[in-house]
Design an enzyme around this catalytic site. Structure first.
Site, PDB file in Angstrom:
ATOM      1  N   LYS A 117       5.021  53.884  87.289  1.00  0.00           N
ATOM      2  CA  LYS A 117       5.570  53.440  85.986  1.00  0.00           C
ATOM      3  C   LYS A 117       4.514  53.398  84.896  1.00  0.00           C
ATOM      4  O   LYS A 117       4.731  53.891  83.784  1.00  0.00           O
ATOM      5  CB  LYS A 117       6.181  52.036  86.103  1.00  0.00           C
ATOM      6  CG  LYS A 117       7.404  51.921  86.952  1.00  0.00           C
ATOM      7  CD  LYS A 117       7.934  50.503  86.943  1.00  0.00           C
ATOM      8  CE  LYS A 117       7.017  49.504  87.620  1.00  0.00           C
ATOM      9  NZ  LYS A 117       6.925  49.677  89.086  1.00  0.00           N
ATOM     10  N   THR A 118       3.401  52.758  85.201  1.00  0.00           N
ATOM     11  CA  THR A 118       2.380  52.563  84.166  1.00  0.00           C
ATOM     12  C   THR A 118       1.799  53.900  83.715  1.00  0.00           C
ATOM     13  O   THR A 118       1.672  54.157  82.517  1.00  0.00           O
ATOM     14  CB  THR A 118       1.258  51.648  84.688  1.00  0.00           C
ATOM     15  OG1 THR A 118       1.816  50.375  85.015  1.00  0.00           O
ATOM     16  CG2 THR A 118       0.173  51.455  83.634  1.00  0.00           C
ATOM     17  N   GLU A 161       7.548  50.190  79.658  1.00  0.00           N
ATOM     18  CA  GLU A 161       7.511  50.176  81.115  1.00  0.00           C
ATOM     19  C   GLU A 161       8.548  49.174  81.594  1.00  0.00           C
ATOM     20  O   GLU A 161       8.560  48.023  81.148  1.00  0.00           O
ATOM     21  CB  GLU A 161       6.118  49.800  81.619  1.00  0.00           C
ATOM     22  CG  GLU A 161       6.028  49.760  83.129  1.00  0.00           C
ATOM     23  CD  GLU A 161       4.623  49.490  83.639  1.00  0.00           C
ATOM     24  OE1 GLU A 161       4.512  49.101  84.818  1.00  0.00           O
ATOM     25  OE2 GLU A 161       3.651  49.682  82.895  1.00  0.00           O
TER      26      GLU A 161
END
Length: 457
Positions: A117-118, A161
């Site tokens: 995700k990041t 995010e």
């Protein structure tokens, strides 16, 4: 959020990566910000420099005068600041509810998935910046290029995010979303793999009917989600023949990676990343698919991705001492560790991969003990610290030592100083040392670098 301009928001747990990002955006929006955390940190110092009034303790008096309170889900109901806000009927929002408000009215893009995700939200941000649209962003890590985890842009795009760990990402209701993969994790909150699948289905159902879901055709969980009955359009990416955006002619090098990009059967460009690893090619492919759906030019998207230098704690090179490279990585799930160590093996070349690993949470360690042992044994040598509890209470009998006992290359040394000294003495020029885990193991990277300087002086 416009109604809060000129008023005051108090953040309980402001030092967290998600909360500090919201505070930055609120400050940019002209809102007065106060906040508290359990201890002082560089994050709190940065927020003070931006004009926030921040405390390194939790006391009821800190909330006085606040118009709204925003809290991290790690904060308990017994927290004195929470109790004060409830007692005085001050409006209270979770971090996810507040982020949803910040995103409202924007062309919002939520980046979700168990892993990646990041990095993917960071890549998406940089790719859009290269297109000249100045997006807002709120990311759970630091963009290496800007040194920030959040920004209020002048454009209409907002990249967020979307953290599934407590199920709160169902609040976002984005125009569009990326789901990189779906796998069982966060066992403290989700008691079965089916519960994880269900929350992603609920999240996908919140995407605007006018929007779209970008999903990974190579990941079983993400592909099942993309094939399910959704009210929005769906677009796939990956190596799979069926993918709408397909990567092929893949080349993986020690410090870089590349692939040809096929968009709906037609070659549209060459992806060149200054990052190693097949997983990063997939992350970038997700961003390209999203960028094309947002009608951004492919060559500028590719240029942005080529310029991307990574996010903090994601295979981040911290130092090189006498030919020994020190990498810090946030990986804390067996799948992430496997990907990281396979990437590290290529990165190390003829050198060895030496790891200091700190498991994150007792519940995760208990659930995945065998899997941790198998993934960590991909390294040449592993020093295991004791478990980083986060907000959990210890589980009787659960210890990092149990992982070490299941490994052929594991050594349980819970003392930070002893663990660092062991790796400093073990390392040779050409080796790669990785501080690995989502706790505070990253604090050892500069200590190891200093120790290597002294050893080879």
């Amino acid at each position: 959020m416009d109604s809060l301009k000129g008023k005051k928001i108090h953040f309980i747990g402001i030092g967290g990566s998600g909360m500090s990002g919201l505070a930055r955006i609120a400050l940019s929006d002209g809102i007065a910000v106060t906040g508290s955390d359990a201890k002082d940190s560089t994050v709190l110092a940065a927020l003070r420099a931006l004009g926030a009034e921040v405390y390194s303790s939790h006391e009821a008096a800190h909330v006085h005068g606040a118009d709204v309170v925003i809290y991290s889900t790690a904060i308990s109901a017994s927290n004195p600041e929470m109790a004060y806000a409830v007692e005085r009927s001050i409006p209270i929002l979770t971090r996810a509810q507040a982020l949803a408000l910040l995103m409202k009215g924007s062309t919002s893009i939520a980046v979700a998935g168990t892993h990646g995700k990041t990095t993917t939200s960071s890549m998406m941000t940089v790719a859009l910046q290269a297109c000249g649209v100045d997006p807002s962003f709120a990311i759970g890590g630091t963009l290496t290029a800007s040194g920030s985890n959040a920004h209020r842009g002048t454009g209409n795009f907002f990249v967020a995010e979307a953290d599934e760990s407590d199920g709160s990402f169902v609040e976002y209701k984005p125009l569009a979303a990326i789901v990189t993969n779906i796998e069982y994790d966060h066992v403290d909150f989700f008691h079965t793999p089916e519960a994880v699948t269900q929350v992603f289905e609920t999240f996908a159902a919140t995407i605007s009917p006018q929007g779209f879901l970008v999903y990974c055709a190579d990941d079983a969980g993400s592909a099942r989600l993309g094939a399910s009955s959704l009210q929005c359009a769906t677009v796939s990416y990956g190596e799979a023949e069926s993918a709408d955006l397909r990567i092929d002619q893949i080349e993986l090098k020690a410090s870089s990676s590349s692939a040809r990009i096929m968009w709906r059967g037609r070659a549209v460009g060459q992806l060149e990343l200054q990052l190693p690893g097949h997983h990063n090619l997939l992350n970038a492919a997700a961003c390209l698919a999203m960028g094309l759906l947002l009608e951004q030019p492919i060559h500028q998207l590719l240029a942005g991705l080529h310029s991307f230098r990574g996010a903090g704690r994601r295979f981040e090179l911290k130092a090189t001492e006498h030919g020994i490279r020190i990498i810090d990585d946030y990986g804390h799930h067996p799948t992430e560790i496997t990907v990281t160590l396979k990437t590290a093996r290529r990165y190390a070349g003829d050198g060895r991969v030496l790891v200091i690993f700190q498991p994150h949470r007792y519940s995760r360690t208990q659930a995945f003990m065998k899997e941790f042992a198998a993934s960590l044994d991909l390294a040449d040598d592993v020093t295991l610290l004791e478990i980083y509890a986060a907000s959990e209470k210890p589980i009787h009998g659960v210890s990092s030592q149990l992982i070490a006992e299941k490994m052929s290359k594991g050594h349980f040394i819970p003392n930070f100083v002893s663990a660092s000294e062991r790796v400093i003495e073990l390392a040779k020029p050409g080796d790669v040392i990785i501080t690995l885990g989502a706790g505070d193991v990253n604090s050892l990277a500069p200590i190891i670098a200093e120790g290597l300087q002294r050893r080879f002086a």
